[in-house]
Every structure is written in C-alpha cells, then in structure tokens.
Design an enzyme around this catalytic site. Structure first.
Site, PDB file in Angstrom:
ATOM      1  N   HIS A 239       7.635  -8.686  -2.455  1.00  0.00           N
ATOM      2  CA  HIS A 239       6.453  -7.823  -2.419  1.00  0.00           C
ATOM      3  C   HIS A 239       5.439  -8.337  -3.436  1.00  0.00           C
ATOM      4  CE1 HIS A 239       4.019  -4.195  -3.003  1.00  0.00           C
ATOM      5  NE2 HIS A 239       4.514  -3.743  -1.872  1.00  0.00           N
ATOM      6  N   CYS A 277       1.828  -7.059   1.930  1.00  0.00           N
ATOM      7  CA  CYS A 277       1.340  -5.703   1.642  1.00  0.00           C
ATOM      8  C   CYS A 277      -0.181  -5.766   1.538  1.00  0.00           C
ATOM      9  CB  CYS A 277       1.960  -5.167   0.356  1.00  0.00           C
ATOM     10  SG  CYS A 277       1.292  -3.553  -0.066  1.00  0.00           S
ATOM     11  N   HIS A 304       3.626  -4.158   4.978  1.00  0.00           N
ATOM     12  CA  HIS A 304       3.155  -2.835   4.535  1.00  0.00           C
ATOM     13  C   HIS A 304       1.674  -2.760   4.875  1.00  0.00           C
ATOM     14  CE1 HIS A 304       6.241  -2.376   0.979  1.00  0.00           C
ATOM     15  NE2 HIS A 304       6.814  -2.399   2.165  1.00  0.00           N
ATOM     16  N   ASP A 360       2.021   2.094   4.942  1.00  0.00           N
ATOM     17  CA  ASP A 360       2.329   2.210   3.522  1.00  0.00           C
ATOM     18  C   ASP A 360       1.469   3.307   2.934  1.00  0.00           C
ATOM     19  OD1 ASP A 360       3.568   1.600   1.192  1.00  0.00           O
ATOM     20  OD2 ASP A 360       2.263  -0.075   0.686  1.00  0.00           O
ATOM     21  N   HIS A 361       2.057   4.130   2.164  1.00  0.00           N
ATOM     22  CA  HIS A 361       1.393   5.253   1.501  1.00  0.00           C
ATOM     23  C   HIS A 361       0.582   6.051   2.533  1.00  0.00           C
ATOM     24  CE1 HIS A 361       1.470   2.806  -2.499  1.00  0.00           C
ATOM     25  NE2 HIS A 361       2.632   2.863  -1.885  1.00  0.00           N
ATOM     26  N   TYR A 377       3.784   9.118  -0.607  1.00  0.00           N
ATOM     27  CA  TYR A 377       4.648   9.119   0.584  1.00  0.00           C
ATOM     28  C   TYR A 377       4.700  10.491   1.278  1.00  0.00           C
ATOM     29  CZ  TYR A 377       5.998   4.440  -0.617  1.00  0.00           C
ATOM     30  OH  TYR A 377       5.957   3.091  -0.873  1.00  0.00           O
TER      31      TYR A 377
HETATM   32  C1  DNO Z   1       5.146   1.012  -3.439  1.00  0.00           C
HETATM   33  C2  DNO Z   1       6.066   0.005  -2.959  1.00  0.00           C
HETATM   34  C3  DNO Z   1       6.701  -0.840  -4.035  1.00  0.00           C
HETATM   35  C4  DNO Z   1       7.730  -1.761  -3.419  1.00  0.00           C
HETATM   36  C5  DNO Z   1       8.411  -2.655  -4.406  1.00  0.00           C
HETATM   37  C6  DNO Z   1       9.215  -3.677  -3.667  1.00  0.00           C
HETATM   38  O1  DNO Z   1       4.802   1.893  -2.741  1.00  0.00           O
HETATM   39  O2  DNO Z   1       5.460  -0.769  -2.005  1.00  0.00           O
HETATM   40  O3  DNO Z   1       7.334  -0.028  -4.977  1.00  0.00           O
HETATM   41  O4  DNO Z   1       8.728  -0.997  -2.823  1.00  0.00           O
HETATM   42  O5  DNO Z   1       7.528  -3.258  -5.237  1.00  0.00           O
HETATM   43  O6  DNO Z   1      10.175  -4.222  -4.498  1.00  0.00           O
END
Ligand code: DNO
Length: 425
Positions: A239, A277, A304, A360-361, A377
């Site tokens: 990530h 991401c 993500h 994501d989020h 989340y």
């Molecule tokens: C946040 C996530 C991160 C991710 C880590 C992966 O929302 O995308 O915490 O899980 O960095 O190791």
C-alpha cells in the site's frame, strides 16, 4: 473487477450482512487482534473465514475472505533491529497459513511508525455529512508545539510555521487532545497505537535511517519473503504511503511512481506488487494515477478507489476525502485503464485476471452520522461510493462492448483495446 468490502471482524458496527446489501462480492479483512510480529495461527484464519461466510441467522452470506489487509510488517523489520529475522520467519509462517486457507492476496505497507494519518476525522461537508481531512498547518502545529520534535522547524516552510504557530496559540486543550489522538492513536486497521511518549521513542529508532536505507530495508524484507510467497502462490501488494510525503521527519519511500519502480524492479517477481490506492497517491500533485495504472499494470494486485481534493499547493499539502467521483483524480480514466488491464490478463489466460477492488473510505452521511462505525469506514458512505464506481465500470464495459460490436458489424478489425473489452462480456 471484483467488488470487495473491508470488514474489521465481529467488532465492526458495519456487518457482513450490510456488505452483502451494498452489493459486495467478497470481503477484505485481517486478524487485527493479533499483535504485529506474531504468527497468525491457521485456526484463527479459519474461524474468521467462517465468520465471513455466515449471516447472524446462520444462513450463508455468499461471501468469502478474498484479500488479507493487512499482514503488518513490524517496526523491527522496517528498522532491521531487535528480533527482525524472527519476525520475518513468523511472517512467512503466517503466509503459509494464509495460503493453506486458500487466500492469495496479501496487502501490507512499509510506512515508518504511523500508518494512514489524518488531522480531522469528521470535518463538516456542505451537504451536511462529514469527511476526513489532513491539514498541514494543524499537523505542523502538533509536530512543533505538542510533540515538540527538536528538528520539526526544518521540515516546514516559513508560511506553514507561521500559520501553525497561530493555530497552536488558538487551540483549546480539548482541541489539542483531539488532534493528538487523531494523529498518534492509530486509525482503523493501523497495526500500532502510540502515545506521545512511545511515539518519541519510536522516532529515535529512525535517527539513522534515511530514505535510501529505508528503501533497502524494504527490498531486504521482500527479498526474504517474496520467493517464499511465489511458491505459495501468494501475491503481496504494498500500500502506498498515506499521505504520500514524509511525516515527522520520517522517510516515506512508497509515495511516487519512482518509489514503486525502485522497489518493484529490485524484487522483480509477480508476487511483489502494489495496492493501487487512488486516495493515497492522489494527495500528491505530481502523481498521474491513470499513467501509474498503465506503468505498473501487471503488478497491481489490489485496488483502493477513493478521491481527495487538495486544498493547498505543493507536495506537503492539506486535503480532504471527497466523494468517490469528485476530487482531483479522474476516476473514469483510472477505471478505464484498470479494465483494459483486466482484459489483457483475461486474453492471456491469467488465473488472476479479475482484480479485487474496494470502495475505500466513505463520507459519513445519513445514518452513518449516528452509527459511529470506524472512522472512514461507514456503511452508507461506502455503499454510495461503491454504487457510483459500479456505475462507471458498467458504463465503460457496455460502451466498449458496443463499439467492438459496431466494428465487427462494419467488417473492420476492432482496435486492440475494444477486442479486450469485448472478451470481458
Ligand atoms: C486505510 C488503509 C490502510 C491500509 C494499510 C495497508 O484506510 O488503506 O490502513 O490498510 O496501510 O497496510
């Protein structure tokens, strides 16, 4: 793309049943309760798989645990100190157990000390909901005045220092407490939780680790683990740093295309890849994310999708988490490039042709504002994001399919990318 949903396990106020109603096809989770560096016992993995696969009434959820996010890398491994070799052995054992449980994708990060970092977890949005923000002035106020890091002043330009001083003067004790806890206590999924005292200790562990050393430590870690992951048929995916620039004087070395290129070419294996991401990478004006999809295409094992709007100039900037199709990243271009990569994989007969993605989020909207789920989340905000992304994917796939059919009808050979998309149908 496979539409997945992050679930934090039975403690999560957003349930597997909610994920199913949001239209998720699979679950992303981890054994968050196991301390970083410890081995993941196979029984616990199997138990989590069972929790994913049934609904509270005992009926099948139809969902399975698809991606591990994350199998965290210990600070000892990142700094090559203490029992880091033992931690690597335990990491490999965990990978063995994950592979035996038929999970093939493992996300991790190599951020020093802090995982993802925000200064405000519930900034009011114009529509009445809230979202997360990173404010460079508040962050500098924390660094200079609360943490009182000796070399903090060297890391911020004068105008940031001046504004940070003003903010620090104006903050109440409650505001300082909230800012401090947002930064040091660890956001959802973070492997570590610090206090000001333990954070100071951790920072001193990095005194002699610059970006070059940090990169090498990452490469050393992968050189040990990736050949093993290859045998197990596991795809590791790193990530990016979030935010994608150094914080608290610590080297962050997975922030740009050059960073990924350095590490992924040093460990040139399909089992060493990246978690693309868009929200993390998008907080930097010099990251062209659609171009990064094309550049790293075969090494993207997990995606993500979220969007940020940058609010100040420069690399070290303020930003907020915008709606999934708003913000500075052209999400349609990103999805179009990802779908093209999937088509290429399908044509080549790759077993992993379908790339898992998750919304994501999400902003807190409607009943999210009362539910109090994990910051970033919420149920409804993510459901909305997933629905919007699904709409874009559907439109893109339909359009390319129609264009390919038209091309065939006219007797002409369909251009390469159209044939790719047509084969998706
Ligand atoms: C946040 C996530 C991160 C991710 C880590 C992966 O929302 O995308 O915490 O899980 O960095 O190791």
């Amino acid at each position: 793309m496979r539409q997945t949903w992050r679930w934090f396990g039975p403690v999560d106020k957003v349930t597997v049943a909610d994920a199913r109603q949001a239209g998720a096809e699979a679950i992303v989770t981890a054994l968050h309760h196991i301390p970083t560096g410890d081995e993941w016992p196979i029984e616990e993995i199997v138990q989590r798989q069972a929790e994913v696969s049934v609904l509270p009434d005992g009926s099948p959820s139809g969902l399975r645990w698809d991606v591990v996010e994350s199998l965290p890398v210990s600070e000892a491994i990142k700094t090559q100190s203490a029992d880091w070799r033992g931690d690597i052995e335990r990491y490999k054992k965990s990978l063995t157990h994950i592979a035996r449980s038929k999970i093939e994708t493992v996300c991790y990060n190599f951020m020093p000390v802090l995982d993802w970092t925000r200064t405000d977890l519930a900034a009011p949005m114009q529509h009445g909901g809230t979202s997360m923000r990173f404010d460079i002035y508040d962050f500098a106020a924390f660094d200079i005045h609360v943490l009182a890091r000796p070399s903090a002043l060297d890391d911020y330009p004068k105008h940031v220092q001046d504004e940070a001083n003003k903010r620090a003067d104006a903050m109440s004790d409650a505001q300082i407490g909230r800012l401090t806890s947002n930064i040091v206590a660890g956001l959802p999924g973070a492997a570590e939780h610090w206090t000001i005292a333990t954070l100071r200790e951790k920072l001193s562990d990095y005194q002699h680790i610059d970006a070059t050393r940090m990169r090498q430590n990452h490469i050393d870690f992968l050189s040990e683990v990736v050949p093993y992951a290859e045998q197990l048929n596991i795809r590791m995916c790193c990530h990016p740093d979030d935010p994608p620039f150094p914080l608290l004087g610590l080297p962050r070395t997975m922030s740009t295309s050059e960073d990924f290129c350095t590490v992924l070419s040093a460990v040139d294996s399909p089992s060493a890849g990246l978690t693309l991401c868009t929200g993390s990478l998008g907080a930097r004006p010099d990251n062209d994310i659609p171009a990064m999809v094309t550049e790293f295409a075969p090494r993207i094992h997990f995606v993500h999708l979220r969007n940020v709007t940058r609010q100040t100039e420069g690399v070290q900037c303020s930003f907020f988490e915008d709606e999934h199709l708003e913000g500075d990243t052209d999400m349609v271009a990103v999805l179009s490039a990802l779908l093209a990569e999937e088509s290429r994989r399908r044509e080549e007969g790759c077993a992993d042709h379908e790339i898992p993605m998750r919304p994501d989020h999400g902003q807190d909207i409607l009943s999210d504002l009362q539910r109090g789920a994990q910051p970033g989340y919420p149920a409804i905000g993510r459901l909305k994001g997933l629905a919007e992304l699904r709409g874009v994917m559907h439109a893109l796939t339909t359009q390319t399919r129609q264009q390919a059919a038209l091309g065939e009808h006219a007797g002409g050979a369909a251009p390469q990318e159209m044939r790719h998309a047509a084969s998706d149908a």
